[in-house]
Motif scaffolding. Sequence first.
Motif, PDB file in Angstrom:
ATOM      1  N   PRO A  34      37.015  52.062  27.297  1.00 35.01           N
ATOM      2  CA  PRO A  34      37.278  51.131  28.204  1.00 35.01           C
ATOM      3  C   PRO A  34      37.565  51.444  29.367  1.00 35.01           C
ATOM      4  O   PRO A  34      38.089  52.619  29.808  1.00 35.01           O
ATOM      5  N   GLN A  35      36.959  50.762  30.652  1.00 39.41           N
ATOM      6  CA  GLN A  35      37.141  51.100  31.987  1.00 39.41           C
ATOM      7  C   GLN A  35      38.520  50.913  32.385  1.00 39.41           C
ATOM      8  O   GLN A  35      39.336  49.759  31.816  1.00 39.41           O
ATOM      9  N   PRO A  36      38.924  51.834  33.123  1.00 39.70           N
ATOM     10  CA  PRO A  36      40.557  51.560  33.614  1.00 39.70           C
ATOM     11  C   PRO A  36      40.594  50.539  34.673  1.00 39.70           C
ATOM     12  O   PRO A  36      39.567  50.279  35.512  1.00 39.70           O
ATOM     13  N   ALA A  37      41.624  49.842  34.603  1.00 40.31           N
ATOM     14  CA  ALA A  37      41.740  49.070  35.702  1.00 40.31           C
ATOM     15  C   ALA A  37      41.563  49.463  37.103  1.00 40.31           C
ATOM     16  O   ALA A  37      42.151  50.336  37.529  1.00 40.31           O
ATOM     17  N   GLN A  38      41.090  48.733  38.099  1.00 41.87           N
ATOM     18  CA  GLN A  38      40.602  49.113  39.400  1.00 41.87           C
ATOM     19  C   GLN A  38      41.804  48.823  40.193  1.00 41.87           C
ATOM     20  O   GLN A  38      42.474  47.847  39.989  1.00 41.87           O
ATOM     21  N   SER A  39      42.070  49.299  41.070  1.00 46.12           N
ATOM     22  CA  SER A  39      43.001  49.046  42.399  1.00 46.12           C
ATOM     23  C   SER A  39      42.568  48.074  43.200  1.00 46.12           C
ATOM     24  O   SER A  39      41.279  48.016  43.239  1.00 46.12           O
ATOM     25  N   ASN A  40      43.381  47.166  43.759  1.00 44.58           N
ATOM     26  CA  ASN A  40      42.975  46.159  44.563  1.00 44.58           C
ATOM     27  C   ASN A  40      41.932  46.570  45.821  1.00 44.58           C
ATOM     28  O   ASN A  40      40.988  46.179  46.230  1.00 44.58           O
ATOM     29  N   ILE A  41      42.374  47.849  46.359  1.00 44.92           N
ATOM     30  CA  ILE A  41      41.336  48.210  47.371  1.00 44.92           C
ATOM     31  C   ILE A  41      40.191  48.642  46.952  1.00 44.92           C
ATOM     32  O   ILE A  41      39.089  48.730  47.712  1.00 44.92           O
ATOM     33  N   GLN A  43      38.441  47.085  44.013  1.00 48.08           N
ATOM     34  CA  GLN A  43      37.797  45.808  43.777  1.00 48.08           C
ATOM     35  C   GLN A  43      37.758  44.684  44.651  1.00 48.08           C
ATOM     36  O   GLN A  43      36.687  44.196  44.825  1.00 48.08           O
ATOM     37  N   TYR A  44      38.721  44.593  45.535  1.00 47.56           N
ATOM     38  CA  TYR A  44      38.607  43.410  46.654  1.00 47.56           C
ATOM     39  C   TYR A  44      38.256  43.836  47.954  1.00 47.56           C
ATOM     40  O   TYR A  44      39.140  44.091  48.804  1.00 47.56           O
ATOM     41  N   THR A  45      37.157  44.464  48.187  1.00 49.96           N
ATOM     42  CA  THR A  45      36.540  44.506  49.585  1.00 49.96           C
ATOM     43  C   THR A  45      36.683  43.107  50.226  1.00 49.96           C
ATOM     44  O   THR A  45      36.896  42.019  49.721  1.00 49.96           O
ATOM     45  N   PRO A  46      36.472  43.317  51.703  1.00 47.45           N
ATOM     46  CA  PRO A  46      36.298  41.735  52.185  1.00 47.45           C
ATOM     47  C   PRO A  46      35.323  40.946  51.990  1.00 47.45           C
ATOM     48  O   PRO A  46      35.348  39.639  52.036  1.00 47.45           O
ATOM     49  N   SER A  47      34.477  41.639  51.225  1.00 48.85           N
ATOM     50  CA  SER A  47      32.903  40.915  50.705  1.00 48.85           C
ATOM     51  C   SER A  47      33.517  39.967  49.381  1.00 48.85           C
ATOM     52  O   SER A  47      32.842  39.019  49.071  1.00 48.85           O
ATOM     53  N   LYS A  48      34.512  40.497  48.769  1.00 53.66           N
ATOM     54  CA  LYS A  48      34.718  40.142  47.333  1.00 53.66           C
ATOM     55  C   LYS A  48      35.902  38.787  47.429  1.00 53.66           C
ATOM     56  O   LYS A  48      36.856  39.076  48.089  1.00 53.66           O
ATOM     57  N   LEU A  49      35.543  37.861  46.775  1.00 54.34           N
ATOM     58  CA  LEU A  49      36.589  36.822  46.441  1.00 54.34           C
ATOM     59  C   LEU A  49      37.543  36.629  45.225  1.00 54.34           C
ATOM     60  O   LEU A  49      37.295  37.430  44.422  1.00 54.34           O
ATOM     61  N   ILE A  50      38.599  36.365  45.393  1.00 57.86           N
ATOM     62  CA  ILE A  50      39.594  36.292  44.428  1.00 57.86           C
ATOM     63  C   ILE A  50      39.265  35.133  43.350  1.00 57.86           C
ATOM     64  O   ILE A  50      38.513  34.397  43.755  1.00 57.86           O
ATOM     65  N   GLY A  51      40.016  34.979  42.154  1.00 58.95           N
ATOM     66  CA  GLY A  51      39.648  34.216  41.107  1.00 58.95           C
ATOM     67  C   GLY A  51      40.575  32.963  41.405  1.00 58.95           C
ATOM     68  O   GLY A  51      41.711  33.105  42.160  1.00 58.95           O
TER      69      GLY A  51
END
Length: 322
Positions: A34-41, A43-51
């Motif tokens: 399983p892939q380890p959980a990514q940190s917010n920095i 996963q969430y670049t300025p291009s990415k939106l939250i759920g």
Amino acid sequence: MKNFKTYLALTGILFATSTSFGQEDMKEKEMDEPQPAQSNIQQYTPSKLIGKGQVDLKWFNNLYTQTKSTFSEGTEDRQTFFTSTVEIYTGVGNNNRWNVGAILEFRSNVIGDRSATDVFKFDGESGTARSGFTSIAPSVKFVPFKSVGNFSIQSSFFIPLVDQETEDGLINDMGQTVQNAVFLDQNGFIWQNRFFYDYTFPGNKWQLFTELNSEYSFGSDALRDTNGNTIEGSFANNSLNLTPGVFLSYFPSSKFTVLALAQHSQRIDLGNDFTQDFTAIGGGAKYQLTNALNLELLYTNFVRGSNTGLGQTFNLGLRGIF
């Protein structure tokens, strides 16, 4: 007046970026772990939106200070402009394509060769300092193309909270400036649209992030009294400001990134007889403090421009995703 012309150099001082970090493939014929959980920095670049149901809260602080400008040779009296911005968004819908929120800005400015740190005194000293909440903006982020999740648009409508753009100026009977008017913020409406895109290079260590910020300012033209104080309107109204930027990030680890940046800002006259441009370069870093909170540090230097100041910015940001 120099102070209101040069202040627009603060525009366009923008955000750090982050990149993604992948896990190496398992040997052939073995089951992937399983892939380890990514940190917010990551996963969430300025291009990415939250759920849906998530909250994205950012507090960003920008201190711009200058002793030079394109209006004169050599050094000038120091001018310093501090902007503190709070952005809050929440995800709506089930496909991570829509976020809604608001932006609130507070500014503190000092002129007259006062120390750069005097912006934190908030003393409102007549003729040299002003501070207060200056604008509020409803805002929306969206991904226009379902198949391109790393391209997004942020659209915000800024409503001014200031009564006068500049005040406390004084000119004597000989027409000589005795005291420069103190600029606080634009007194006009701004429709801002920011276009974000990022690309992660093979190997997941490097990422290129690009942004185009457009700001259409409109409202009454600036009307000033004999002392140079703005009675109504703004010098920037009826203009379009375009600020492209490029950010190159490197991830030594999942919790830490360093970056270099270059930005150019061009103000286009749409009827106010004022144009402006500047170019800035800089760098910074970002660190994931906790699972929810990350810290951001940035520095930029204004290397050239016209109708602008030639100063530096020091930036500190905190972002939490819950």
